[in-house]
Write a protein that holds these residues in place. Structure first.
Motif, mmCIF file in Angstrom:
data_model
loop_
_atom_site.group_PDB
_atom_site.id
_atom_site.type_symbol
_atom_site.label_atom_id
_atom_site.label_comp_id
_atom_site.label_asym_id
_atom_site.label_seq_id
_atom_site.Cartn_x
_atom_site.Cartn_y
_atom_site.Cartn_z
ATOM 1 N N HIS A 847 0.810 -1.211 0.000
ATOM 2 C CA HIS A 847 0.000 0.000 0.000
ATOM 3 C C HIS A 847 0.844 1.260 0.000
ATOM 4 O O HIS A 847 2.032 1.253 0.335
ATOM 5 C CB HIS A 847 -0.934 -0.008 1.211
ATOM 6 N N GLU A 848 0.173 2.358 -0.329
ATOM 7 C CA GLU A 848 0.811 3.667 -0.384
ATOM 8 C C GLU A 848 1.182 4.163 1.005
ATOM 9 O O GLU A 848 2.222 4.774 1.205
ATOM 10 C CB GLU A 848 -0.151 4.639 -1.056
ATOM 11 N N TYR A 849 0.329 3.896 1.982
ATOM 12 C CA TYR A 849 0.585 4.299 3.364
ATOM 13 C C TYR A 849 -0.225 3.393 4.275
ATOM 14 O O TYR A 849 -0.978 2.526 3.803
ATOM 15 C CB TYR A 849 0.244 5.774 3.602
ATOM 16 N N PHE A 850 -0.055 3.553 5.602
ATOM 17 C CA PHE A 850 -0.566 2.564 6.551
ATOM 18 C C PHE A 850 -1.158 3.268 7.772
ATOM 19 O O PHE A 850 -0.671 4.322 8.194
ATOM 20 C CB PHE A 850 0.556 1.611 6.971
ATOM 21 N N ASP A 851 -2.180 2.660 8.332
ATOM 22 C CA ASP A 851 -2.864 3.217 9.490
ATOM 23 C C ASP A 851 -1.863 3.465 10.621
ATOM 24 O O ASP A 851 -1.071 2.589 10.981
ATOM 25 C CB ASP A 851 -3.958 2.242 9.939
ATOM 26 N N GLY A 852 -1.931 4.665 11.189
ATOM 27 C CA GLY A 852 -0.970 5.047 12.218
ATOM 28 C C GLY A 852 -1.145 4.337 13.538
ATOM 29 O O GLY A 852 -0.260 4.414 14.402
ATOM 30 N N ASP A 853 -2.260 3.643 13.725
ATOM 31 C CA ASP A 853 -2.476 2.899 14.965
ATOM 32 C C ASP A 853 -2.379 1.390 14.764
ATOM 33 O O ASP A 853 -1.861 0.682 15.636
ATOM 34 C CB ASP A 853 -3.848 3.236 15.557
ATOM 35 N N THR A 854 -2.882 0.904 13.618
ATOM 36 C CA THR A 854 -2.967 -0.550 13.417
ATOM 37 C C THR A 854 -2.017 -1.089 12.362
ATOM 38 O O THR A 854 -1.752 -2.285 12.332
ATOM 39 C CB THR A 854 -4.396 -0.945 13.013
ATOM 40 N N GLY A 855 -1.527 -0.221 11.471
ATOM 41 C CA GLY A 855 -0.686 -0.683 10.368
ATOM 42 C C GLY A 855 -1.479 -1.186 9.170
ATOM 43 O O GLY A 855 -0.890 -1.655 8.192
ATOM 44 N N ARG A 856 -2.805 -1.092 9.206
ATOM 45 C CA ARG A 856 -3.633 -1.545 8.083
ATOM 46 C C ARG A 856 -3.273 -0.753 6.825
ATOM 47 O O ARG A 856 -3.054 0.442 6.860
ATOM 48 C CB ARG A 856 -5.106 -1.357 8.429
ATOM 49 N N GLY A 857 -3.229 -1.446 5.686
ATOM 50 C CA GLY A 857 -2.877 -0.805 4.429
ATOM 51 C C GLY A 857 -3.937 0.169 3.960
ATOM 52 O O GLY A 857 -5.143 -0.113 4.037
ATOM 53 N N LEU A 858 -3.499 1.319 3.440
ATOM 54 C CA LEU A 858 -4.397 2.382 2.992
ATOM 55 C C LEU A 858 -3.879 2.957 1.675
ATOM 56 O O LEU A 858 -2.725 2.755 1.303
ATOM 57 C CB LEU A 858 -4.472 3.505 4.032
ATOM 58 N N GLY A 859 -4.753 3.706 1.010
ATOM 59 C CA GLY A 859 -4.345 4.349 -0.228
ATOM 60 C C GLY A 859 -4.167 3.336 -1.341
ATOM 61 O O GLY A 859 -4.713 2.236 -1.308
ATOM 62 N N ALA A 860 -3.419 3.723 -2.354
ATOM 63 C CA ALA A 860 -3.191 2.843 -3.497
ATOM 64 C C ALA A 860 -2.624 1.510 -3.020
ATOM 65 O O ALA A 860 -1.673 1.470 -2.241
ATOM 66 C CB ALA A 860 -2.250 3.511 -4.489
ATOM 67 N N SER A 861 -3.219 0.415 -3.490
ATOM 68 C CA SER A 861 -2.830 -0.907 -2.986
ATOM 69 C C SER A 861 -1.633 -1.493 -3.717
ATOM 70 O O SER A 861 -1.157 -2.560 -3.347
ATOM 71 C CB SER A 861 -4.017 -1.875 -3.075
ATOM 72 N N HIS A 862 -1.160 -0.833 -4.760
ATOM 73 C CA HIS A 862 -0.001 -1.327 -5.497
ATOM 74 C C HIS A 862 1.059 -0.236 -5.630
ATOM 75 O O HIS A 862 1.679 -0.074 -6.674
ATOM 76 C CB HIS A 862 -0.420 -1.833 -6.880
ATOM 77 N N GLN A 863 1.269 0.512 -4.545
ATOM 78 C CA GLN A 863 2.284 1.562 -4.544
ATOM 79 C C GLN A 863 3.646 0.899 -4.359
ATOM 80 O O GLN A 863 4.392 1.180 -3.431
ATOM 81 C CB GLN A 863 2.018 2.580 -3.438
ATOM 82 N N THR A 864 3.938 -0.032 -5.270
ATOM 83 C CA THR A 864 5.150 -0.824 -5.099
ATOM 84 C C THR A 864 6.370 -0.088 -5.620
ATOM 85 O O THR A 864 7.293 -0.681 -6.139
ATOM 86 C CB THR A 864 4.996 -2.187 -5.800
ATOM 87 N N GLY A 865 6.348 1.229 -5.486
ATOM 88 C CA GLY A 865 7.527 2.018 -5.753
ATOM 89 C C GLY A 865 8.191 2.334 -4.448
ATOM 90 O O GLY A 865 9.085 1.627 -3.989
ATOM 91 N N TRP A 866 7.698 3.369 -3.745
ATOM 92 C CA TRP A 866 8.390 3.743 -2.510
ATOM 93 C C TRP A 866 8.154 2.721 -1.409
ATOM 94 O O TRP A 866 8.994 2.556 -0.529
ATOM 95 C CB TRP A 866 8.077 5.162 -2.098
ATOM 96 N N THR A 867 7.029 1.990 -1.422
ATOM 97 C CA THR A 867 6.832 0.970 -0.397
ATOM 98 C C THR A 867 7.751 -0.222 -0.620
ATOM 99 O O THR A 867 8.008 -0.999 0.303
ATOM 100 C CB THR A 867 5.357 0.548 -0.346
ATOM 101 N N ALA A 868 8.278 -0.364 -1.844
ATOM 102 C CA ALA A 868 9.257 -1.425 -2.099
ATOM 103 C C ALA A 868 10.548 -1.214 -1.344
ATOM 104 O O ALA A 868 11.383 -2.127 -1.277
ATOM 105 C CB ALA A 868 9.538 -1.535 -3.599
ATOM 106 N N THR A 869 10.735 -0.033 -0.737
ATOM 107 C CA THR A 869 11.924 0.159 0.094
ATOM 108 C C THR A 869 11.927 -0.805 1.284
ATOM 109 O O THR A 869 12.966 -0.963 1.938
ATOM 110 C CB THR A 869 12.010 1.601 0.605
ATOM 111 N N VAL A 870 10.798 -1.461 1.537
ATOM 112 C CA VAL A 870 10.787 -2.483 2.580
ATOM 113 C C VAL A 870 11.795 -3.583 2.262
ATOM 114 O O VAL A 870 12.335 -4.225 3.176
ATOM 115 C CB VAL A 870 9.367 -3.063 2.765
ATOM 116 N N ALA A 871 12.059 -3.806 0.973
ATOM 117 C CA ALA A 871 13.052 -4.814 0.588
ATOM 118 C C ALA A 871 14.431 -4.452 1.128
ATOM 119 O O ALA A 871 15.198 -5.330 1.561
ATOM 120 C CB ALA A 871 13.091 -4.962 -0.933
ATOM 121 N N LEU A 872 14.766 -3.162 1.119
ATOM 122 C CA LEU A 872 16.048 -2.711 1.654
ATOM 123 C C LEU A 872 16.056 -2.729 3.172
ATOM 124 O O LEU A 872 17.075 -3.051 3.798
ATOM 125 C CB LEU A 872 16.351 -1.309 1.144
ATOM 126 N N LEU A 873 14.930 -2.390 3.776
ATOM 127 C CA LEU A 873 14.845 -2.452 5.237
ATOM 128 C C LEU A 873 15.023 -3.886 5.726
ATOM 129 O O LEU A 873 15.663 -4.128 6.754
ATOM 130 C CB LEU A 873 13.506 -1.898 5.707
#
Length: 885
Positions: A847-873
């Motif tokens: 997702h594009e961003y995530f709920d600040g309390d639960t982490g639930r995915g929000l916004g565009a569900s295939h924002q696999t650009g900047w959210t792909a930085t999880v691969a580096l993390l």
């Protein structure tokens, strides 16, 4: 270990084999683009609505479900489906536009990218296709009726019982190259439901319509040439064959049409061809036999109709090749299996050894999605403004509208885009993060991509980098220098050799961009920088792209801090370049002095401006009133962490660099007759291993971290919130002219429609700034070592070093997508079906961003650009290759 995939990349990089020529470069849905907008009012979303998409030929780029094309998008492959109930073929995902969704544009279909190689020698995805009619009208009307306080109405909500009863098809589409120019496409349809269900599977091949806009180009021709086979010839691609077989050994029925607009249906005018783009749709769905041709056209589909029993799997195989040579019946199976094994081998070689199986799965799907989001992009602005020969002249209003000042812009390339659905256009600061993640697996492509917007046909002659197609002249955070430096380091980690020429090219272009910032975004010439919304959307009190209702000027803490960070990134690059060319040391003083001037404005303030608020011990934007007074906007937002990005730690072992920098700082101090009250770049303290220069010293760092690491303020279970939860109980209100402008904490989508509906940033967690924060903490940790300790973000009573904090934060961020100790993914929220169903639980939406309390995915569900930085993390945790010297 040299894998088969790495050998392919080496061949491509050396120019020996065109392994990157073909790939998954087709958008899932092409809409919301300025390019396709020929309206007088500039409403790009409405000009080409979803209802027109299957009837209108696109001018600038194509789309298609699970698509494939060459790097000039001459000819395309895609998949269409029909369950016998839908009003149209399923050729592209459906979604609501900005004004139709209660939180802006939102896709409603479910599909997941499961694999992809950098050379696209193998790629796979799965699409979830309901047995029941797709509820287009219900989704549209219900979302229109919902308010900003309501959740979005999703396909799961509309067909809840269908999903719970498993009444859907899993449609897996896999591509495997049998050489650089030949590809197999395997479409595997599995009925997950309890009953038999009918389905049409229609692999399609078509030419992008270029002949309507270029009079000298002939219309592409595809002709029948045998049972289940068609062939075509193109001047650039030569002869090609399209052959379709099924697992039931029946001969697919081929039907043809022209990729031309259905003018009669849409505009009540004459068609230019006997058949039109929607011919195959009208033939299959509506039974109109004369809507298609049986022999030739610029588009062809194999109509494979069958009934799939409960639990049964049915396959359709496409061979798109340069030869009609007959292969053994199992040749496709061999190629697909081999490429899949090679993908396994490649990603095993990439992943850090200590990753768990689930972490590897998340990393691989993140990178797969990133690769699926490479899309063909085509936009010569001057041609778009003038119009095409033989076509109606575009409305004169466009000469005073979008991008009129960017007539030099003319880019045709495959570009990493934010996602494959929401809009097929780049966003500059998104692209920077995409490229950094891409460098983990394909540094050569990452280097080429980061330079795309630095080319003379993209970067403005004044030095500005184009922001995004909607408004090239908007201002994005200047992160391309940072991204270039990260890509350089990642490439060096993989190869052992730094690409000096690439870094030098990126440095030159980034310097031009810095000069543009210095000349254009410091309106008062005192080191206080603006830039408008700067990617932060509506975190703040006012729309920063519009004049203030108060009058006066808004001094932006993040705009000023981004400029400070840019000067430090350029200094880092100059340090590295000086190792081979000592003349770059002459630039050290340039960037040190510029950094000090900006830091002086940021930390100390000039005239009425003081970003640091001594009462709150935090950074805030400031309004400078027309009467000469000023007011601090005491909103606790993620803007305040940007100053932390303006810092570098240099090992004292780099004696020559350290000595040169100390000399620069000494000359600076003498020139400006510094006293103890003046802003200093040189940090004091530390463990003695590093020299550190930066904007935020320990006296500022401590209170900032106190808020950032407080669960009741910024620290969520899965990263740093964009707005402090303090504002849940203490909203910030600014009263002017009888109106209250309020900022309050909202953990999910914002209730503000400040930006026309796409209202994102109030309390959510988003990866880009969190990623940069982890890097910044790592830099401070190198300097401070164990001499500086703060509360443990994991919740223990211990005080821990900043290196531990960076590592903890990285693990919390990856916990958005990786299963926790209970086997749950935060991204799925409380949807038990997604959490537990064996056919969903391992398909991860980025997702594009995530709920600040639960982490639930929000916004565009295939924002696999900047959210792909999880691969580096996942790869580096809190040790994110941040170095200098």
């Amino acid at each position: 270990m040299s894998t088969a995939e790495q050998k392919r990349l080496d061949e491509a990089n050396a120019g020996l084999s065109p392994w990157r020529r073909w790939g998954t470069y087709l958008s899932e849905r092409a809409w919301g683009t300025v390019r396709e907008d020929y309206s007088t009012d500039g409403d790009a979303w409405a000009y080409l609505p979803f209802d027109h998409a299957h009837r209108r030929a696109y001018r600038w780029s194509e789309d298609g479900l699970a698509g494939w094309c060459d790097d000039e998008q001459t000819i395309c492959l895609g998949v269409a489906l029909w369950n016998g109930h839908d009003p149209i073929l399923k050729e592209r995902p459906y979604g609501v536009a900005n004004e139709e969704g209660n939180h802006g544009e939102d896709v409603k279909d479910y599909w997941f990218y499961t694999d992809n190689l950098p050379s696209h020698a193998y790629a796979s995805m799965v699409y979830k296709y309901p047995h029941a009619a797709f509820p287009y009208a219900d989704l549209l009307h219900t979302n229109l009726q919902r308010g900003s306080d309501d959740d979005e109405y999703e396909l799961f909500d509309a067909l809840r019982q269908q999903w719970l009863q498993q009444r859907y098809f899993d449609v897996e589409v896999a591509y495997a190259k049998d050489g650089p120019e030949d590809v197999y496409c395997r479409i595997t349809v599995t009925n997950r439901g309890p009953d038999a269900a009918p389905v049409h599977v229609l692999p399609q091949l078509w030419y992008r319509n270029t002949w309507s806009w270029e009079p000298d180009q002939p219309r592409g021709r595809i002709t029948a040439c045998g049972d289940g086979a068609a062939c075509t010839w193109h001047p650039k691609l030569g002869r090609r064959w399209f052959t379709v077989t099924t697992s039931r050994d029946d001969t697919p029925h081929l039907v043809f049409c022209e990729n031309e607009t259905d003018n009669r249906q849409l505009f009540s005018s004459a068609n230019t061809s006997a058949t039109t783009k929607n011919g195959i749709n009208d033939y299959v769905v509506n039974g109109i036999s004369d809507a298609v041709d049986t022999n030739e056209g610029s588009k062809v589909a194999a109509d494979v109709s069958t009934t799939v029993q409960s639990g049964e799997t049915f396959t359709v195989t496409v061979h798109f090749s340069t030869t009609d040579a007959t292969h053994p019946p199992d040749h496709a199976d061999v190629v697909l299996a081999q490429r899949k094994r090679e993908s396994d081998e490649f990603y095993l070689s990439v992943a850090a050894a200590e990753l768990s199986d689930d972490e590897r799965l998340v990393q691989r799907q993140a990178l797969a999605g990133l690769l699926w989001c490479k899309q063909f992009y085509n936009y010569p602005v001057r041609r778009w403004l003038k119009g095409d020969p033989g076509q109606p002249t575009p409305p004169r209003e466009r000469w005073a509208g979008r991008n009129k000042d960017w007539q030099h812009f003319a880019v045709t390339d495959v570009i990493l885009m934010p996602d494959a659905w929401e809009y097929p256009w780049f966003a500059a600061w998104d692209l920077a993060f995409h490229c950094v993640a891409m460098a983990l697996i394909d540094p050569e492509f990452a280097k080429a991509q980061i330079l795309v917007l630095h080319d003379s046909t993209a970067q403005h002659p004044h030095g500005q980098i184009p922001a995004y197609e909607w408004k090239f002249g908007d201002t994005n955070p200047p992160v391309h220098a940072w991204a270039s430096w990260q890509i350089y380091q990642l490439d060096q980690l993989r190869s052992g050799v730094g690409d000096w020429d690439f870094l030098a090219s990126a440095y030159r272009s980034a310097t031009l961009n810095a000069m543009w910032w210095l000349n254009q975004k410091d309106d008062t010439n005192r080191g206080v920088f603006g830039g408008g919304f700067l990617g932060m959307d509506n975190i703040g009190v006012f729309d920063r792209d519009e004049p203030l209702p108060t009058g006066g000027q808004l001094a932006e803490v993040d705009g000023t801090a981004w400029m400070a960070a840019l000067t430090f990134h350029l200094l880092e690059m100059a340090i590295e370049l000086s190792h081979q060319d000592p003349s770059y040391t002459d630039m050290f003083s340039r960037w040190v002095w510029d950094a000090w001037l900006v830091a002086n404005s940021l930390e100390k303030g000039t005239y009425q401006v003081s970003f640091w608020n001594d009462d709150t011990n935090f950074y805030h934007d400031v309004i400078e009133m027309p009467d000469g007074t000023s007011r601090s906007l005491e909103v606790f937002s993620i803007q305040a962490i940007v100053p932390l990005f303006a810092a570098i730690a240099i090992p004292n072992s780099a004696t020559e660099v350290v000595s040169t920098l100390r000399d620069c700082l000494d000359i600076l101090a003498r020139t400006y007759e510094h006293t103890d009250d003046d802003v200093q770049l040189l940090m004091t303290g530390g463990d003695g291993s590093h020299l550190m220069i930066g904007v935020v010293h320990q006296d500022r760092l401590t209170p900032i971290l106190r808020r950032l690491l407080d669960p009741e303020q910024f620290l969520s279970p899965n990263g740093i919130r964009s707005l402090s939860r303090y504002h849940r109980d203490h909203p910030y209100s600014y009263h002017v002219d009888g109106a209250d402008y309020v900022v309050d904490y909202q953990p999910a989508e914002s209730r503000s429609r400040m930006f026309g509906g796409n209202s994102n940033w109030r309390g959510p967690v988003w990866l880009p700034t969190n990623f940069l924060l982890v890097q910044a903490l790592n830099s401070y940790a190198r300097f401070l070592g164990d001499t500086y300790r703060v509360p443990d973000p994991a919740g223990s009573a211990d005080l821990v070093s900043l290196q531990v904090v960076a590592d903890r934060l990285a693990r919390q961020l990856t916990g958005l997508l990786v299963r926790d100790e209970r086997g749950r993914r935060a991204v799925f929220g409380d949807n038990e079906y997604f959490q537990t169903d064996p056919h969903w639980r391992d398909l991860v939406p980025f997702h594009e961003y995530f709920d600040g309390d639960t982490g639930r995915g929000l916004g565009a569900s295939h924002q696999t650009g900047w959210t792909a930085t999880v691969a580096l993390l996942l790869q580096y945790r809190g040790k994110l290759y941040f170095r200098a010297g």
